[in-house]
Design a protein around this motif. Structure first.
Motif, PDB file in Angstrom:
ATOM      1  N   ALA A   1       0.832  -1.210   0.000  1.00  0.00           N
ATOM      2  CA  ALA A   1       0.000   0.000   0.000  1.00  0.00           C
ATOM      3  C   ALA A   1       0.864   1.258   0.000  1.00  0.00           C
TER       4      ALA A   1
ATOM      5  N   ASP B   1       2.353   1.830  -3.477  1.00  0.00           N
ATOM      6  CA  ASP B   1       1.389   2.439  -4.394  1.00  0.00           C
ATOM      7  C   ASP B   1       1.215   3.928  -4.083  1.00  0.00           C
ATOM      8  N   TYR B   2       1.164   4.263  -2.800  1.00  0.00           N
ATOM      9  CA  TYR B   2       1.000   5.664  -2.393  1.00  0.00           C
ATOM     10  C   TYR B   2       2.200   6.497  -2.852  1.00  0.00           C
TER      11      TYR B   2
ATOM     12  N   ASP C   1      -5.621  -8.623  -1.502  1.00  0.00           N
ATOM     13  CA  ASP C   1      -4.450  -7.779  -1.701  1.00  0.00           C
ATOM     14  C   ASP C   1      -3.241  -8.569  -2.178  1.00  0.00           C
TER      15      ASP C   1
END
Length: 283
Positions: free
Chosen positions: A79, A82-83, A248
């Motif tokens: 995550a 991706d951020y 995920d």
């Protein structure tokens, strides 16, 4: 590119990592929490000057290679990776291939299911985790190579004595068809994965059944709710099959349980005791 937010995010991730986390000596005169800027730059294989400018919100847009280096150096989660890409104005592309990394919480779940046989499958049908009862029911996966742990390859390409299906499954044909449909959908999600491409090419070349199903362009299938394993030591074991999706990671946990009070439940209990040992071999 959001330079201000990117700078703050990099600084916050740098400060949470200790030198010991990345194998660096702590030293006695360390004034800042976490890593120094030059240490992150070294781990990411970029210049200290450029990394400093990133944290000061003055640097030009980083390349995908730089972002990959920062992801590795700062030990970012999926995550967070991706951020980071979105902040840098370079939205992440699809992962190159199916993930084989199983979350520790999922591994712990497998161990907490002593009366159930459970495995974790990658998107390409490789068994990537299992509990002891699954090894006793199916086979000792720890004794197999990665290639041998792929259930699609095993179902279509492995020769069977007297036509016996994989693990003696009562619905082996349905499993093979379902696997082929799921694999087609997987191939669409990971078009650049050479390992997956090689697997599909091998199946097409060596299995007429797989080639026929592949040519139908079908995707998806209803999961099996009940099946029977024909175990060489304890005989037939009928189980309920439940599948938990790990979205995920693009993985699935497959859990086999027997109805309470049935001979199959007793057989599973026996397997949980004897494990993968061979009772037919003199001690």
């Amino acid at each position: 590119m959001d330079r201000t937010e990117l700078a703050g995010f990099l600084r916050s991730r740098r400060e949470r990592i200790t030198p010991a986390d990345v194998g660096l000596p702590a030293g006695r005169r360390r004034r800042t929490p976490g890593l120094r800027r030059e240490e992150v730059a070294q781990l990411a294989f970029i210049s200290n000057e450029y990394y400093t400018r990133l944290e000061q919100a003055h640097a030009p847009r980083p390349s995908r290679e730089v972002l990959a280096g920062l992801t590795r150096a700062l030990r970012l989660s999926d995550a967070e990776r991706d951020y980071l890409h979105h902040l840098a104005g370079a939205p992440p592309g699809p992962p190159p291939g199916p993930s084989r990394e199983v979350r520790p919480s999922i591994l712990a779940l497998l161990e907490r299911l002593p009366q159930a046989a459970a495995i974790v499958l990658s998107a390409s049908y490789e068994v990537i985790a299992w509990n002891p009862l699954a090894a006793a029911l199916m086979e000792d996966f720890s004794a197999l190579s990665r290639r041998q742990r792929n259930l699609v390859r095993r179902a279509y390409l492995e020769p069977r004595a007297e036509g016996r299906p994989l693990y003696g499954l009562s619905d082996s044909g349905e499993f093979a068809q379902s696997a082929a449909r799921h694999l087609r959908a997987t191939a669409a999600r990971y078009p650049d994965d050479p390992e997956l491409t090689s697997l599909i090419s091998e199946l097409l070349d060596r299995s007429e059944d797989f080639a026929r199903l592949w040519a139908a362009h079908d995707v998806g299938a209803e999961p099996a709710l009940c099946t029977t394993f024909q175990h060489p030591l304890v005989g037939a074991i009928t189980v309920v099959c439940d599948v938990l999706d790990i979205a995920d990671r693009d993985q699935r946990v497959v859990i086999y349980t027997a109805e309470p009070g049935t001979p199959s439940e007793e057989a599973l209990r026996l397997l949980s005791v004897i494990g993968t040992q061979r009772l037919d071999v003199p001690g």
